[in-house]
Design a protein around this motif. Structure first.
Motif, mmCIF file in Angstrom:
data_model
loop_
_atom_site.group_PDB
_atom_site.id
_atom_site.type_symbol
_atom_site.label_atom_id
_atom_site.label_comp_id
_atom_site.label_asym_id
_atom_site.label_seq_id
_atom_site.Cartn_x
_atom_site.Cartn_y
_atom_site.Cartn_z
ATOM 1 N N UNK A 216 2.613 -1.132 12.459
ATOM 2 C CA UNK A 216 2.501 -0.976 11.010
ATOM 3 C C UNK A 216 2.160 -2.331 10.394
ATOM 4 N N UNK A 217 1.505 -2.305 9.256
ATOM 5 C CA UNK A 217 1.114 -3.523 8.554
ATOM 6 C C UNK A 217 2.065 -3.775 7.386
ATOM 7 N N UNK B 248 3.986 -5.101 0.332
ATOM 8 C CA UNK B 248 3.319 -3.804 0.325
ATOM 9 C C UNK B 248 2.971 -3.443 1.765
ATOM 10 N N UNK B 249 2.573 -2.208 1.943
ATOM 11 C CA UNK B 249 2.128 -1.745 3.246
ATOM 12 C C UNK B 249 1.244 -0.528 3.069
ATOM 13 N N UNK B 250 0.115 -0.474 3.770
ATOM 14 C CA UNK B 250 -0.697 0.736 3.722
ATOM 15 C C UNK B 250 -0.026 1.897 4.471
ATOM 16 N N UNK B 251 1.051 1.602 5.199
ATOM 17 C CA UNK B 251 1.713 2.606 6.025
ATOM 18 C C UNK B 251 2.928 3.248 5.362
ATOM 19 N N UNK B 252 3.366 2.691 4.209
ATOM 20 C CA UNK B 252 4.552 3.195 3.513
ATOM 21 C C UNK B 252 4.279 3.255 2.014
ATOM 22 N N UNK B 253 4.976 4.171 1.333
ATOM 23 C CA UNK B 253 4.829 4.245 -0.122
ATOM 24 C C UNK B 253 5.384 2.998 -0.803
#
Length: 102
Positions: free
Chosen positions: A77-78, A18-23
């Motif tokens: 990015x995370x 997952x990433x808070x920066x991408x859907x």
């Protein structure tokens, strides 16, 4: 592109990303150019003990889908990896305009 190393004595699997920066973040196997289909996306990925896995173009790689904001060269990015042993890895990765030399 990146490398990931399993430093443990047992096999691990990446169960999710997952990433808070991408859907969404997906693992994609190597494919022929222009022939990627969503049915080819991998649900899990094996990390053998004491081995390094390289994620790169034309091989297994990550697909970072639908960024939540405009990203520029040098932004960070995370990425959050979820492993089969219950552990997680939060990774900060730089945005690069061009591919790094391997």
């Amino acid at each position: 592109y990146m490398t990931l190393e399993n430093l443990t004595d047992k096999p691990l699997q990446i169960l999710g990303l997952t990433s808070p920066d991408f859907d969404s973040v997906m693992i994609s196997p190597a494919s022929s150019p222009g022939k990627l289909h969503s049915t080819l996306l991998m649900k899990t990925f094996d990390l053998p003990p004491h081995k390094v896995v390289v994620f790169q173009q034309d091989a297994v790689h990550l697909q970072l889908m639908q960024p939540k904001k405009r990203l520029y060269d040098g932004d960070m990015v995370t990425l959050i990896f979820n492993f089969s042993d219950g552990s997680t890895l939060d990774l900060l990765a730089p945005v690069r305009r061009e591919r790094p030399a391997l």
